[in-house]
Write an enzyme that holds these catalytic residues in place. Structure first.
Site, mmCIF file in Angstrom:
data_model
loop_
_atom_site.group_PDB
_atom_site.id
_atom_site.type_symbol
_atom_site.label_atom_id
_atom_site.label_comp_id
_atom_site.label_asym_id
_atom_site.label_seq_id
_atom_site.Cartn_x
_atom_site.Cartn_y
_atom_site.Cartn_z
ATOM 1 C CE1 TYR A 196 2.008 2.574 -7.622
ATOM 2 C CE2 TYR A 196 4.316 2.424 -6.903
ATOM 3 C CZ TYR A 196 3.425 3.142 -7.621
ATOM 4 O OH TYR A 196 3.559 4.122 -8.248
ATOM 5 N N GLY A 197 0.330 -3.047 -5.789
ATOM 6 C CA GLY A 197 -0.040 -4.346 -5.333
ATOM 7 C C GLY A 197 -1.503 -4.756 -5.790
#
Length: 490
Positions: free
Chosen positions: A55-56
């Site tokens: 995530y990111g």
């Protein structure tokens, strides 16, 4: 609610949007607001927070875990309440994670980002059993090692269908590791036969269900219509789907008015009525407050039946399209340390031809958005089944002058490299060609590497071919005389 031996709040909070510029418009100026979101959720009794090592987006890879760790440390309330937060993180099934120690290393990386010694639930992000069964065995053994070493309190999986869930449960059982949770896409728009069968299997095995995307990327919030669409890749997706999900939205709105609740709260409450733990996301306090309003009350049996009936009015094909379209958005960005363009599943010969025009358009829209947002580093994952689709999109990407660092993982001897060799590469400075260590992947032919390198030698400063087979390819590249060849240990 219980997930294995863990006592969790009826609803959790998902942090997919934390650090995600592509879909959710994350900016580092939002960090103080995210701290307030966390503080509010914990103060209202939420103790389950879901994240992932993927995530990111772009340079912000892993940012979600970092932010969550910071929020826990800087929680202004009681230390006991902060210490009671249960973090569930997911380890991506990257094609280069093929040995058990790869997952152990991934878990240690997540712990560093979180600033923790242990996470509550370590989850395999998606299954590799259909395309890499040997890798799947290694992933299960790796997560089992994490459990044995105390890096995780409980083991879980994500995106496993009912058949895969039964199989992976048996694999963990052989290692003496209880499977505590299974995370699936579950909402009023994704409640088809597969979800219902997964519910039955999970209940039979004693595995708790976590429902991600309970608001279907925002489709069920009531905020959008054909004249008011979200920006980015979701806009094209919503434009196609909103007219077709009207029966569900109408019933949601009717119940929300009679109950004086928001449509989001009704949709989340429906997920809880099915015995799942929904993990809606929130990137500001207004969204968090709205989601928290789903707690403390329950839908009546009649209201649940009305929503069930509305969902069943959607054709089986419509439910599949909703699922495929959401996956086209989520899979395309969730599976790489920098930026994933090609998902093994989405571009496989089994899946890609079955996607309808809207889903394919949504996926291409994601790729266009990625080209606009990525800040110089792109990682392209290709598979043996990707074929011309991988080559086509790779060619489109490398024409973009801002791409300076390009990584090809698991490439075949054909499409992707051929596309690169015929494309213009105005800003490319570093190219990495790395085969996933799987017998199913073809080796990169020396003549293809030679053709590629001869076209881009003037622009490239470094080429890493550490994953290519043998010295032939490396010598072919070195023969250009203008490249520094790095032979790295992988």
């Amino acid at each position: 609610m219980r997930l294995g031996d863990l006592e969790v709040s009826p609803m959790g909070l998902g942090t997919w949007s934390w650090g995600n510029q592509l879909l959710w418009g994350y900016d580092e100026k939002m960090d103080p607001e995210l701290q307030q979101v966390f503080n509010l959720a914990v103060s209202k009794g939420i103790n389950l927070f879901d994240t992932a090592d993927s995530y990111g987006t772009g340079r912000l890879n892993g940012k979600s875990e970092q932010l969550l760790g910071t929020c826990i440390r800087e929680y202004p309330g009681s230390r006991a309440r902060a210490d009671g937060v249960l973090v569930a993180t997911k380890f991506a099934t990257y094609p280069w994670r093929v040995l058990p120690w790869n997952i152990v290393a991934a878990a240690k990386g997540s712990l560093r980002r979180l600033g923790a010694e242990q996470v509550a639930i370590g989850q395999l992000h998606w299954s590799a059993s259909n395309y890499a069964p040997l890798q799947e065995i290694a992933l299960v053994n790796g997560l089992s090692d994490c459990y044995d070493q105390g890096l995780i309190r409980a083991a879980g999986v994500s995106n496993y269908g009912p058949k895969e869930l039964r199989k992976v449960h048996a694999k963990f059982a052989k290692r003496g590791v209880p499977l505590s949770s299974a995370q699936i896409q579950f909402s009023l728009l994704s409640w088809g036969p597969e979800q219902q069968e997964a519910q039955e299997v999970a209940g039979e095995l004693g595995v708790g269900l976590i429902s991600y995307s309970p608001l279907a990327l925002g489709l069920l919030t009531g905020k959008y219509d054909e004249d008011n669409l979200p920006q980015g890749p979701r806009g094209a997706l919503f434009k196609q789907l909103l007219p077709k999900i009207r029966p569900v939205l109408d019933v949601l709105r009717e119940i929300s008015v009679s109950r004086k609740k928001s449509m989001s709260q009704v949709a989340i409450s429906w997920c809880m009525s099915k015995g799942t733990v929904p993990i809606p996301g929130a990137k500001d306090t207004s969204q968090a407050l709205d989601n928290l309003g789903a707690l403390g009350w329950k839908l009546s049996g009649g209201e649940v039946a009305a929503l069930d009936g509305a969902t069943r009015q959607l054709s089986k094909g419509m439910t599949s399209r909703c699922l495929a379209a959401e996956d086209a958005v989520t899979d395309a960005e969730a599976a790489s340390a920098h930026m994933v363009i090609f998902s093994e599943d989405l571009f496989s010969e089994a899946v890609w031809p079955k996607l309808d025009r809207a889903s394919k358009a949504a996926l291409r829209g994601v790729c266009v958005a990625m080209r606009k947002l990525v800040d110089g580093s792109i990682k392209v994952v290709s598979s043996p089944a990707s074929g011309a689709s991988a080559g086509e999109l790779a060619r489109a990407l490398v024409r973009w002058p801002r791409v300076k660092d390009l990584t090809l993982l698991g490439v075949r001897g054909g499409s992707s490299l051929q596309a690169l060799s015929t494309a213009t590469l105005p800003g490319l400075e570093s190219l990495t060609v790395r085969e996933a260590p799987r017998v199913a992947y073809e080796s990169v032919p020396a003549w293809r590497m030679s053709e590629l390198s001869s076209r881009v030698a003037a622009a490239l400063r470094c080429i890493d071919v550490s994953g290519c087979s043998g010295l032939t390819s490396i010598n072919a590249v070195r023969s250009c005389g203008q490249l520094r060849v790095e032979k790295k240990v992988t």
